[in-house]
Write an enzyme that holds these catalytic residues in place. Structure first.
Site, PDB file in Angstrom:
ATOM      1  CG  ASP A 487      -2.145   0.792   1.124  1.00  0.00           C
ATOM      2  OD1 ASP A 487      -2.284   1.536   0.131  1.00  0.00           O
ATOM      3  OD2 ASP A 487      -3.001   0.711   2.029  1.00  0.00           O
ATOM      4  CG  ASP A 557      -9.281   2.361  -0.846  1.00  0.00           C
ATOM      5  OD1 ASP A 557      -8.827   1.211  -1.000  1.00  0.00           O
ATOM      6  OD2 ASP A 557      -8.683   3.243  -0.212  1.00  0.00           O
TER       7      ASP A 557
HETATM    8  C1  DGJ Z   1      -5.749   2.003   1.834  1.00  0.00           C
HETATM    9  C2  DGJ Z   1      -6.050   0.807   0.991  1.00  0.00           C
HETATM   10  O1  DGJ Z   1      -6.475   1.201  -0.278  1.00  0.00           O
HETATM   11  C3  DGJ Z   1      -7.089  -0.060   1.696  1.00  0.00           C
HETATM   12  O2  DGJ Z   1      -7.438  -1.142   0.899  1.00  0.00           O
HETATM   13  C4  DGJ Z   1      -6.548  -0.520   3.020  1.00  0.00           C
HETATM   14  O3  DGJ Z   1      -5.462  -1.376   2.833  1.00  0.00           O
HETATM   15  C5  DGJ Z   1      -6.139   0.691   3.852  1.00  0.00           C
HETATM   16  N1  DGJ Z   1      -5.265   1.577   3.131  1.00  0.00           N
HETATM   17  C6  DGJ Z   1      -5.464   0.246   5.121  1.00  0.00           C
HETATM   18  O4  DGJ Z   1      -4.973   1.310   5.836  1.00  0.00           O
END
Ligand code: DGJ
Length: 765
Positions: A487, A557
């Site tokens: 991430d 997301d």
């Molecule tokens: C952002 C990511 O896009 C999410 O899927 C998740 O992993 C969160 N961060 C976790 O902090």
């Protein structure tokens, strides 16, 4: 003379001054003029070779033109189509290079100095790039241009792939002079096209709304997209554009697509000059960029891959999908089926312990899921988003048996274990920050901005990359971890390199991305079987640079199925389904609050790397049964979905007020005997017209039996010729109840509604 490599060839004419690259699908012709300048003569559908294409160099006297050669009033660089244009020697358009020299001058005059042709494709050191397995899969032409006063050589590399209508181009500079120069601008691609009759297509968006398709007509002046966000190509503009003739559709018409194999600051623009020449350029953004090039040293630009097709946007997408699947994604997961996963993020956020994780995993395993992914919160003092980033050791309260114990239990269930990292970031509340406050990117004497309480680590500093590598390597060595989710949730601010001097401050953004690439490369060398899934607050770094290291990327997301119809549709312009992370999540959806059936959530997520992001304990018995069915269905068809040809059929971005708002797409196997069509309803409108889907890519001479999954249809179980389905179209009217004003008048096809969907499975019989 001809240098050939199977289908990809370079014809060389005019005593080594004219080059015709072709593979039978496209031709690219360049020529050196008497002044040693490299001119662009033609790019498009393949043409037969001839001894001399010099007639394509057109010159005439034009008022106000500046002319570099005394006594010659027809020769002006402003009116020539060039491959490596410069500013200040009679061309006033945007240059491909700008280089500040010891005396402050930026004038350069790069002239032809030689060429080489070789089979295959050379690697680009430290950078992601397309590759070939065998020499006969491509041919590479390298052309050297030399600027005598500075002693700098620019080498333009063109690789033509044998079986794809794609060329990769990059530029390297070598300073063979005695004084340092500062590169201020270096475009990886600069392509002058003879007219401006094009639509500029871009993918634009924001967090949770990535990659909407936007088209606009080229117009005089500059049309530009880019990123100055440092750590990412960004949610805002994807580093890929297409120029298409105005009449181009998904299946017909000329398109030139270009994508940058890079993940940081970029610019992509088209400049239309007064004579309707369109100059397409793509490269590292010049704003904030300077690279100090000492004598004896070299700089390699990232590469651009560009495709030409006359088969519409789908034709362009096929070229890029095949390129990514065969010549960009590497390692064992290029060809292996990707595991169906479950991720705990939306199920638990930070609120979990080992017992909870094991209960999710156990139920998921029963449903057929193959990989359990532990997301954010497993390490350091990470109880919320204010602490812990930088401390990559398991939190003993949450994971009393450590990663090894948890991974072992997951493996014992017959599943792979995967783990989340955000390697590039740090919280001030972390041991790493307390030990090394200077490792955070910051400008001394100024305030440092944050995002989500996190700060960017200085990946320009090899010590920082070493330490994060050491920590990650330790975790990956202690347990059987088959997957990581990488991430990245911060764009860069207050950029400064505290380890280097003033003359290197323009290098920070590029060095940062090189550090990110280096960490990926080192981890993949140490753990070659690892799947890394890229992620940047969802799809903020969905680009061809990352796909070299991460065969799949979390697309957004936003897990709402209706939103995902548009996001995945737009993403498919340049990127294949095998690259798109897509999960079924709980309803009401956490991003939109929308209630969408399990059927539609699965039917959308299956067109990607399928998975779940929920707690199975929250599902009813009926839903659990459906999940098991969906997982089994996906496993049966995932090879077709990930390796087949994907066609966009109905766009969510082009609405017609009379019709139901719909999306449709399909995927067809290479041998054209199998296909799956996804047909999705966004909003239902009363009295909608009858609808047909004109299928694509089928074999017109085969007959196909249709089975409908997840909804009803009059054509369920019927057989049709491929020619009928493509030419007449497949009936897809969904018999909306609202077609009649009378209550209860829904016909036997059931009662489709907002957000309903069906899959049509076609098998040749
Ligand atoms: C952002 C990511 O896009 C999410 O899927 C998740 O992993 C969160 N961060 C976790 O902090």
């Amino acid at each position: 003379m001809q240098s050939s490599n199977a289908k990809a060839k370079v014809f060389v004419h005019a005593e080594g001054k004219e080059f015709h690259l072709t593979n039978g699908q496209v031709s690219y012709i360049v020529r050196v003029n008497a002044e040693g300048k490299l001119l662009q003569l033609y790019y498009g559908a393949a043409v037969s070779d001839r001894d001399d294409f010099g007639y394509l160099v057109e010159m005439q006297r034009r008022s106000t033109a500046s002319c570099p050669v005394e006594g010659n009033l027809t020769y002006s660089l402003e009116h020539l189509r060039q491959e490596f244009p410069e500013y200040g020697t009679s061309d006033y358009r945007m240059p491909a290079i700008s280089m500040a020299q010891a005396n402050g001058s930026r004038i350069t005059d790069f002239r032809f100095a030689g060429y080489r042709i070789g089979g295959g494709k050379p690697k680009l050191d430290g950078l992601p790039a397309t590759y070939v397995d065998q020499e006969n899969e491509a041919v590479t032409l390298s052309i050297d241009l030399f600027d005598a006063p500075t002693g700098v050589t620019a080498t333009l590399k063109y690789t033509m792939f044998a079986t794809l209508p794609v060329i990769a181009r990059s530029v390297s500079l070598h300073n063979g002079g005695e004084k340092a120069v500062d590169i201020e601008r270096l475009m990886s691609l600069s392509l002058d096209l003879p007219d401006d009759d094009y639509m500029f297509t871009q993918l634009t968006g924001s967090w949770a709304r990535e990659r909407s398709i936007v088209r606009s007509r080229l117009h005089p002046g500059i049309q530009q997209i880019g990123s100055l966000r440092g750590s990412a190509s960004s949610h805002i503009h994807n580093p890929a554009i297409a120029l298409a003739r105005p009449e181009t559709t998904e299946s017909h018409g000329e398109v030139i697509g270009a994508a940058f194999v890079y993940s940081g600051n970029f610019e992509a623009h088209v400049e239309v000059d007064p004579f309707a020449v369109s100059r397409l350029q793509m490269g590292i953004a010049d704003f904030g960029f300077t690279w100090h090039l000492d004598p004896g040293s070299s700089f390699q630009s990232p590469e651009v891959v560009f495709a030409y097709t006359s088969q519409g946007y789908n034709g362009m997408s096929h070229a890029f999908h095949d390129l990514v699947r065969r010549h960009l994604v590497r390692g064992p997961w290029r060809d292996k089926e990707r595991p169906v996963l479950i991720n705990n993020w939306e199920a638990t956020y930070f609120d979990f312990d080992e017992k909870k994780l094991l209960s999710i995993a156990k139920q998921a395993q029963k449903l057929g899921v193959e990989l359990f992914v532990l997301d954010d919160g497993w390490f350091g003092e990470r109880h919320n988003d204010t602490a812990g980033l930088g401390d990559w050791t398991p939190n003993p309260e949450r994971l009393p048996e450590g990663l090894k114990g948890l991974a072992q239990r997951i493996n014992d269930m017959g599943m792979m274990f995967g783990l989340w990292f955000e390697p590039e970031m740090v919280n001030k509340d972390s041991d790493l920050y307390r030990a090394h406050p200077d490792w955070m990117l910051h400008t001394p004497g100024r305030r440092a901005s944050h995002g989500r309480n996190e700060y960017v680590l200085d990946f320009t500093n090899p010590d920082v990359v070493d330490e994060i590598y050491r920590q990650m390597h330790a975790m990956l060595s202690t347990a059987n971890i088959g997957y990581i989710k990488w991430d990245m949730n911060r764009y860069i601010t207050e950029a400064f390199d505290v380890t280097r001097g003033a003359e290197h401050q323009g290098e920070v953004f590029h060095r940062y991305i090189l550090g990110v690439y280096q960490l990926h490369e080192r981890l993949l060398n140490a753990f070659p079987n690892l799947i890394i899934e890229g992620c940047a607050s969802g799809g903020g770094r969905f680009d061809m640079g990352m796909l070299y290291y991460t065969p799949q990327i979390w697309t957004s997301d936003d897990t709402d199925a209706v939103e995902r119809m548009s996001i995945q549709y737009g993403t498919s312009m340049f990127y294949p389904l095998s690259a798109m992370g897509s999960h079924v999540s709980i309803v009401p959806n956490h991003q939109t609050g929308r209630e969408v059936s399990m059927n539609t959530r699965a039917n959308v997520a299956m067109f990607g790397t399928f998975g779940y992001e929920l707690d199975p304990a929250a599902l009813s018995e009926k839903e659990l049964k459906q999940v098991a069915d969906d997982v089994a269905f996906f496993k049966r068809h995932r090879e077709l979905i990930h390796q087949g040809d994907f066609y966009r059929l109905v766009s969510p971005f082009e609405r017609d007020s009379r019709r139901n708002d719909s999306v449709a797409w399909m995927v067809v196997s290479a041998d054209r005997t199998q296909a799956i069509v996804g047909d999705y309803r966004m909003l239902e409108h009363p009295m909608s017209p009858f609808t047909r889907l004109h299928l694509q890519g089928l074999d017109p001479s085969l007959r196909y039996r249709i089975q409908v999954r997840g909804g009803a249809s009059t054509i369920n179980g019927m057989t049709f010729g491929g020619d009928e389905l493509m030419r007449i179209g497949m009936l897809s009217t969904d018999a909306s109840a609202s077609s009649s004003a009378e209550a209860g008048s829904a016909n036997s096809l059931g009662n489709p509604h907002d957000f309903s969907s069906r899959l049509f499975i076609l098998s040749a019989c």
